[in-house]
Write an enzyme that holds these catalytic residues in place. Structure first.
Site, PDB file in Angstrom:
ATOM      1  N   ARG A 173       0.934  -1.463  -0.005  1.00  0.00           N
ATOM      2  CA  ARG A 173       0.262   0.022   0.354  1.00  0.00           C
ATOM      3  C   ARG A 173       1.264   1.270  -0.263  1.00  0.00           C
ATOM      4  NH1 ARG A 173      -2.586  -2.336   5.044  1.00  0.00           N
ATOM      5  NH2 ARG A 173      -4.246  -3.486   4.033  1.00  0.00           N
ATOM      6  N   ARG A 246       4.172 -28.772   6.002  1.00  0.00           N
ATOM      7  CA  ARG A 246       4.980 -28.039   6.442  1.00  0.00           C
ATOM      8  C   ARG A 246       4.614 -27.841   8.260  1.00  0.00           C
ATOM      9  NH1 ARG A 246      10.215 -27.186   5.881  1.00  0.00           N
ATOM     10  NH2 ARG A 246      10.519 -24.987   7.393  1.00  0.00           N
ATOM     11  N   ARG A 277       8.699 -16.170  14.150  1.00  0.00           N
ATOM     12  CA  ARG A 277       8.220 -15.220  14.943  1.00  0.00           C
ATOM     13  C   ARG A 277       8.099 -15.644  16.195  1.00  0.00           C
ATOM     14  NH1 ARG A 277       2.861 -15.532  10.960  1.00  0.00           N
ATOM     15  NH2 ARG A 277       2.390 -17.889  11.125  1.00  0.00           N
ATOM     16  N   TYR A 351      -4.287 -24.338   1.177  1.00  0.00           N
ATOM     17  CA  TYR A 351      -4.011 -23.504   2.422  1.00  0.00           C
ATOM     18  C   TYR A 351      -4.877 -22.245   2.508  1.00  0.00           C
ATOM     19  CZ  TYR A 351      -0.445 -19.893   4.039  1.00  0.00           C
ATOM     20  OH  TYR A 351       0.073 -18.704   4.959  1.00  0.00           O
ATOM     21  N   ASP A 353      -7.614 -19.261   5.012  1.00  0.00           N
ATOM     22  CA  ASP A 353      -7.869 -19.033   5.963  1.00  0.00           C
ATOM     23  C   ASP A 353      -9.142 -19.462   6.663  1.00  0.00           C
ATOM     24  OD1 ASP A 353      -5.345 -17.266   5.377  1.00  0.00           O
ATOM     25  OD2 ASP A 353      -6.136 -16.064   4.350  1.00  0.00           O
TER      26      ASP A 353
HETATM   27  N1  UDP Z   1       5.377 -13.364   4.000  1.00  0.00           N
HETATM   28  C1  UDP Z   1       7.193 -12.387   4.217  1.00  0.00           C
HETATM   29  N2  UDP Z   1       7.415 -11.699   5.560  1.00  0.00           N
HETATM   30  C2  UDP Z   1       6.679 -11.015   6.298  1.00  0.00           C
HETATM   31  C3  UDP Z   1       5.845 -12.093   6.767  1.00  0.00           C
HETATM   32  C4  UDP Z   1       5.063 -12.625   5.604  1.00  0.00           C
HETATM   33  O1  UDP Z   1       7.819 -12.761   3.368  1.00  0.00           O
HETATM   34  O2  UDP Z   1       7.058 -10.454   7.565  1.00  0.00           O
HETATM   35  C5  UDP Z   1       5.012 -13.690   3.699  1.00  0.00           C
HETATM   36  C6  UDP Z   1       5.688 -15.366   3.459  1.00  0.00           C
HETATM   37  O3  UDP Z   1       6.675 -15.754   2.209  1.00  0.00           O
HETATM   38  C7  UDP Z   1       4.601 -16.340   3.854  1.00  0.00           C
HETATM   39  C8  UDP Z   1       3.740 -15.179   3.173  1.00  0.00           C
HETATM   40  O4  UDP Z   1       3.880 -14.093   3.449  1.00  0.00           O
HETATM   41  O5  UDP Z   1       4.838 -16.942   3.861  1.00  0.00           O
HETATM   42  C9  UDP Z   1       2.664 -15.198   4.786  1.00  0.00           C
HETATM   43  O6  UDP Z   1       2.830 -15.280   5.557  1.00  0.00           O
HETATM   44  P1  UDP Z   1       1.214 -15.314   6.504  1.00  0.00           P
HETATM   45  O7  UDP Z   1       2.786 -14.965   7.875  1.00  0.00           O
HETATM   46  O8  UDP Z   1       0.269 -14.172   6.279  1.00  0.00           O
HETATM   47  O9  UDP Z   1       1.259 -16.830   6.539  1.00  0.00           O
HETATM   48  P2  UDP Z   1       0.525 -17.386   7.775  1.00  0.00           P
HETATM   49  O10 UDP Z   1       1.334 -17.975   7.788  1.00  0.00           O
HETATM   50  O11 UDP Z   1       0.391 -16.427   8.407  1.00  0.00           O
HETATM   51  O12 UDP Z   1      -0.669 -18.029   7.550  1.00  0.00           O
END
Ligand code: UDP
Length: 369
Positions: A173, A246, A277, A351, A353
């Site tokens: 954005r 995974r 994280r 995948y 949500d």
């Molecule tokens: N992603 C990234 N950096 C970040 C967060 C996400 O590159 O800081 C990318 C990464 O490829 C990841 C995708 O965005 O696989 C989706 O991430 P998200 O954390 O949204 O997935 P979740 O694990 O929450 O389903």
């Protein structure tokens, strides 16, 4: 005799069970784990609802799904705004004007757009993989610092071997908007996800700690139809080979301090930090208990991504070519099973949500009844 045997008490199973029961069907839910709610399960530690299987932030653009979940929980006003930590530099996510200002010192949207345009020029034609897609969305600097390391840790695969669509989940954005999701509705159920799923399953027979696959014949004989939300390859005894998943491992700690990182989620986007994280669960509920009192302690979870092996919980289907092809072959087998419906992230190897899972379950149960 049950009308429906539902294997798995996660969101898909719970929604299907609720709707079938409300339509007068006799339903039994079996769950392998000792608790309901699948991977959205929350448990209370020191007044904090801990997301035991990773952060779940409910978000949707689907009014019908939002109205549906709102029958079972009140949602708070939590908005996901993760922070990225790249070797001690903090960046705002998703990629927005705060991120670009920190990265390049640009001040206006026009300057940011020019910077991105200059960097994206290195990609010619349609992006072929996640790396090319990322660079063409936000340029090489953001890719190197905020995407590459995180993605390769999360998926255990090179960004050149991952499909472009994964990164399309992330908004880019040119405004100062830190809301991670482009969703009209967002929040966390007050009282935790477990309580929400409990309400969905109210009055329905549920047996936890029961592995359907271990006593399949017995259970198959007990119901007209089966709704299976476990891994599709396991259902077929891995006869076409094992799908890859995974998995995620959490190191959860209770800390005797009120505030560890000041945010629900901090992503470690460098390659060297072993975790992807850290979640500080209390911030999903603004650091307060249900009576509105500030909580003196905090619970954090470091999240480590790993390749799934037998005995681990599968979390994410791997969306590379090989697994996508194998999943399609299992899907063809699944379609031949007249008495069995396959659903959810594992049953469909998708995948999904949370809102998509609920939407899919509602559609499936409507088609059925
Ligand atoms: N992603 C990234 N950096 C970040 C967060 C996400 O590159 O800081 C990318 C990464 O490829 C990841 C995708 O965005 O696989 C989706 O991430 P998200 O954390 O949204 O997935 P979740 O694990 O929450 O389903």
């Amino acid at each position: 005799m049950y009308d429906y045997l539902i294997v798995g008490a996660g969101l898909y199973g719970a929604v299907f069970a609720r709707e079938a029961a409300d339509a007068g069907k006799k339903v039994l839910v079996l769950e392998k784990r000792p608790h309901i709610a699948g991977n959205v399960y929350t448990e209370k530690i020191e007044g904090i609802h801990v997301h035991r299987y990773g952060a779940h932030i409910f978000h949707t653009n689907d009014r019908e799904v939002w109205d549906y979940v709102s029958r079972f929980a009140v949602f708070n006003r939590f908005t996901n705004s993760p922070v990225a930590n790249y070797r001690g530099e903090l960046y705002s996510l998703p990629f927005n004007m705060y991120t670009f200002n920190r990265m390049w010192g640009v001040v206006t949207p026009e300057e940011a757009a020019a910077k991105i345009a200059g960097q994206r020029a290195e990609i010619r034609g349609e992006p072929k993989n996640l790396e090319e897609q990322a660079i063409s969305l936000v340029g090489r600097d953001v890719y190197e610092k905020l995407i590459k390391g995180y993605t390769e840790k999360q998926w255990g695969r090179d960004c050149k071997e991952l499909p472009a669509f994964i990164i399309k989940r992330l908004p880019v954005r040119l405004t100062f908007d830190n809301n991670y999701f482009n969703a009209l509705f967002q929040g966390i159920p007050v009282g935790g996800y477990t309580a929400m799923v409990e309400r969905m399953l109210d009055g329905i027979e549920v047996r936890t700690g029961v592995d359907y696959l271990e006593q399949r014949e017995k259970w198959d004989a007990a119901a007209e139809k089966i709704v299976y939300t476990g891994p599709v390859d396991a259902f077929f005894g891995f006869r076409l080979g094992a799908l890859e998943y995974r998995s995620v491992r959490f190191e959860t700690e209770l800390l005797d301090m009120p505030n560890f990182q000041g945010n629900a989620a901090v992503n470690y986007t460098d390659r060297e930090t072993p975790w992807t994280r850290i979640i500080e669960h209390k911030w999903f509920e603004f650091g307060r208990d249900e009576q509105g009192n500030e909580l003196p302690k905090t619970v954090i979870s470091r999240e480590y991504s790993s390749e799934w092996k037998p005995g681990d919980e599968p979390y994410y289907p791997v969306n590379d070519e090989k697994n996508t092809r194998l999943a399609a072959r299992y899907k063809a087998l699944a379609e031949q099973e007249r008495r069995v419906l396959f659903g959810g992230r594992l049953g469909e190897y998708k995948y999904y949500d949370m809102d998509q899972v609920i939407g899919a379950a509602l559609r499936a149960v409507r088609d059925e009844l």
